[in-house]
Design an enzyme around this catalytic site. Structure first.
Site, PDB file in Angstrom:
ATOM      1  N   CYS A 144     -83.524 -13.331 -52.000  1.00 15.84           N
ATOM      2  CA  CYS A 144     -84.617 -12.466 -51.547  1.00 15.84           C
ATOM      3  C   CYS A 144     -85.385 -13.057 -50.381  1.00 15.84           C
ATOM      4  O   CYS A 144     -86.133 -12.362 -49.710  1.00 15.84           O
ATOM      5  CB  CYS A 144     -85.605 -12.213 -52.679  1.00 15.84           C
ATOM      6  N   ASP A 191     -87.713 -15.526 -50.644  1.00 16.72           N
ATOM      7  CA  ASP A 191     -88.788 -16.406 -51.091  1.00 16.72           C
ATOM      8  C   ASP A 191     -88.753 -16.604 -52.597  1.00 16.72           C
ATOM      9  O   ASP A 191     -88.326 -15.735 -53.346  1.00 16.72           O
ATOM     10  CB  ASP A 191     -90.175 -15.955 -50.623  1.00 16.72           C
ATOM     11  N   CYS A 242     -96.456 -11.989 -50.539  1.00 19.59           N
ATOM     12  CA  CYS A 242     -96.555 -13.418 -50.869  1.00 19.59           C
ATOM     13  C   CYS A 242     -97.658 -13.656 -51.889  1.00 19.59           C
ATOM     14  O   CYS A 242     -97.520 -14.494 -52.776  1.00 19.59           O
ATOM     15  CB  CYS A 242     -96.826 -14.244 -49.613  1.00 19.59           C
TER      16      CYS A 242
END
Lengths: 390, 276
Positions: free
Chosen positions: B35, B37, B106
């Site tokens: 993916c 991360d 994130c």
């Protein structure tokens, strides 16, 4: 902090000699080449001289050179002209690894009802020749295949492909934006009907491109208006940038061979040293057929944007095929087409050199890069895993 | 170049709480290398009070993923698990002085790692481990996650969902499903429209055109970051101006054509749509 510029496939520094010839056209010589008065009209001759210099670099006749605003405009124009003039032919052949200037335009044409074949490449980025031969049919209006890839530097056998297409009487366009000025290239020996190049990739200014159209090729303009470029591309000429491009082509022609060798040696030293000092790294793209200035390296278990920002702290400019740098979540379409594993794409970094890259620049990159990779791997949960594991 | 805050840059270049904890009391692992991360969170927890004594991380990802990991560990250290669980992805983003819109996922990854670690400590199944209800195959995003993030962050467009969860950012085949989910979550029922076209008065027709544009056309354009404005209605001529992303979109002409088809289908066959 000194800038170490290794992103020359994105854009290049304007050569000092190029800047010198451009400056008067921003100040005293601001006329319009189309004017009747001498003040403006005299510029027409300068523009024609620049055209002759551009033509000389690629072995063309000056009247085969159309000035545009950029490489993208040249690519769009070539494809648009081909489909506009052959309404009965609704098929286009290109590759999966083209620049967006071609790829996105083909998708646009596909939405308008054209059939598009995107040719695959192998794990080294080499074109599938069988797929190419099978793809072309009676409905094919144009084939557009790049000369060299901007991300990996891989060179396609354009001469060989052009020969096939000439025999089959299919129009052939090549996006040579990354090749012109880096490789010797002569349209007298290269069976292409149209070829795109861009000024700012060979040390001229931004805002000027060229579409070469071989004599006898039917052509339909994309930008319509005034009579400039013999009605083939309307709009007042970008005089300063055109004259600069003439100079840039003149320099490229004189120095090409010697630069090719020097830059290729620097590139070799850069990539071999990095591969030796960074474990789990690989070259992306066919080492046997690449532009002399480009290296695309994957460092596994680290993410490209993180590498770029660390390099940035040292003044080093490069680019990455990672998803995080693309503005979307999609990693590089070129590396994906090559079947490079995602784990390697995310950690891909492209260094692209130029005639202004010095030994000292390469020393800096070689010194800075291995500790960056080590530190980021220490942060990563995958840092200690082996390639075989994933 | 992303527009990162100084805080993001600082915590990317000098991350805190990096590394593993030996014999941790809890581990939370989210994301994957495929993916792009991944975050592995280690916690040392005081079993008597459920207080987090130490938090450390290992992150594979871009600058904002690494900075978000530091933010998460700084925010949860010293808190009890229940206190820590009140920290949302928005708190992580706020700690960093904000994140670029496209990088909000994130902060979501940070919050998810915490949930996974707490679940691990309490002996529960990690919430995102379930394979069923997968909406986005490319980035392995479940319907449950999308619903949660949409409600917590009050997301209304598909683009926002992609920015926050990555769902739909790969092949794009799940975008209609995300659109459907958004409609469901915010209870926007497809407009009930008259099946038969009745003879309308001029006023009724204008009202119906406005209704169709509001309920049928604009939400779709807005989902792609675009919009439109009704300029005028003159008999059968409907004058429309495209706004936002639609202005520069090369498909603008097609958009107007689609609006025309919609109005012809739902209001009157004689309608023509023109750009204003």
């Amino acid at each position: 902090m000194r800038t170490v510029y290794c992103d020359n496939n994105a854009t290049t520094a304007v050569a000092p000699e190029v800047l010198d010839v451009m400056l008067p056209y921003f100040k005293d010589l601001y006329g319009n080449p189309s004017s009747m008065h001498t003040f403006g009209g005299q510029l027409h001759r300068q523009v024609e001289e620049a055209r002759a210099k551009v033509a000389a670099l690629i072995g063309a006749d000056p009247e085969e050179i159309i000035f545009t605003s950029c490489g993208t405009e040249s690519d769009n124009t070539a494809l648009m002209s081909a489909v506009e003039l052959q309404p009965g032919k609704r098929h286009i052949v290109t590759t999966r690894v083209e620049h967006p200037a071609v790829l996105s335009f083909c998708r646009h044409l596909a939405r308008k009802g054209h059939r598009v074949t995107y040719l695959p490449v192998d794990h080294l980025g080499r074109l599938d020749r069988d797929a190419f031969r099978k793809a072309v049919d009676d409905e094919t209006a144009v084939v557009s295949i790049m000369y060299a890839n901007n991300e990996t530097g891989v060179i396609f056998p354009v001469a060989e492909l052009g020969q096939v297409l000439r025999e089959r009487k299919v129009l052939f366009h090549t996006d040579a934006v990354q090749a012109v000025g880096k490789l010797p290239l002569n349209v007298k020996e290269l069976p292409v009907d149209m070829l795109s190049l861009s000024g700012h990739k060979l040390h001229a200014a931004k805002g000027v491109g060229v579409l070469y159209v071989r004599k006898g090729t039917r052509f339909y303009p994309y930008i319509i208006g005034g009579h400039q470029e013999h009605g083939r591309r309307a709009g007042t000429e970008n005089v300063a940038s055109i004259i600069g491009l003439g100079k840039a082509c003149e320099i490229a022609r004189a120095r090409l061979r010697e630069e090719e060798d020097r830059v290729s040696r620097l590139r070799g030293r850069l990539e071999q040293t990095l591969l030796a000092h960074c474990p789990d790294a690989q070259i992306n793209g066919d080492p046997a057929s690449r532009l002399p200035n480009t290296t695309n390296l994957s460092f596994r278990y680290v993410e490209g944007e993180a590498i770029l920002l660390r390099l940035n702290e040292h003044g080093i400019c490069a680019s990455s095929g990672s998803a995080c740098t693309s503005g979307s979540l999609e990693p590089s379409h070129v590396l994906r087409a090559m079947g490079i594993p995602f784990t390697a794409i995310h950690g891909s970094i492209r260094f692209s050199l130029s005639r202004y890259t010095s030994e000292a620049d390469i020393d800096t990159v070689i010194e800075v890069m291995p500790p960056i990779i080590r530190e980021l791997r220490a942060l990563s949960p995958y840092g200690r895993e082996s390639i075989g594991h994933l | 170049m992303w527009d990162y805050t100084d805080k993001v840059k600082e915590l990317f270049l000098h991350p805190k709480n990096v590394g593993e904890i030996e014999h941790p009391d809890a581990v939370g692992e989210v994301g994957s290398m495929v993916c792009g991360d991944a975050l592995k969170l280690f916690l040392r927890i005081d079993r008597a009070t459920d207080r987090i004594l130490d938090a450390r991380f290992q992150t594979f990802g871009c600058a904002s993923a690494i900075a978000s990991s530091t933010a998460l560990t700084e925010l949860i250290k010293g808190r009890t698990l229940d206190e820590a669980l009140t920290i949302s992805n928005r708190d992580i983003a706020a700690y960093l002085g904000g994140l670029p819109r496209e990088k909000m996922h994130c902060s979501v990854m940070g919050r998810e790692a915490l949930e996974a670690a707490v679940a691990n400590y309490r002996g529960l199944k990690a919430p995102s481990a379930a394979k069923e209800g997968m909406v986005c195959q490319c980035f392995e995003v479940t319907e449950e996650k999308i619903r949660k993030v949409v409600l917590e962050n009050r997301l209304t467009t598909v683009t926002e969902v992609t920015d926050y969860t990555k769902a739909g950012g790969g092949c794009g085949s799940c975008l209609p499903r995300i659109e459907e989910l958004l409609r469901e979550i915010w209870s926007v029922k497809p407009t009930e429209l008259p099946r038969e076209k009745k003879k309308l008065t001029a006023l009724q027709k204008i009202a119906l055109i406005q209704d169709v544009l509001e309920k049928e056309v604009r939400p779709l354009l807005q989902a792609d970051g675009g919009d439109m404005e009704l300029i005028d209605i003159d008999g059968h001529r409907v004058i429309i101006a495209l706004r936002k992303m639609c202005v520069e979109c090369p498909m603008g002409g097609v958009t107007l054509q689609n609006i025309e088809e919609k109005l012809r289908e739902l209001v009157d066959e004689k309608i023509t749509v023109e750009a204003g």
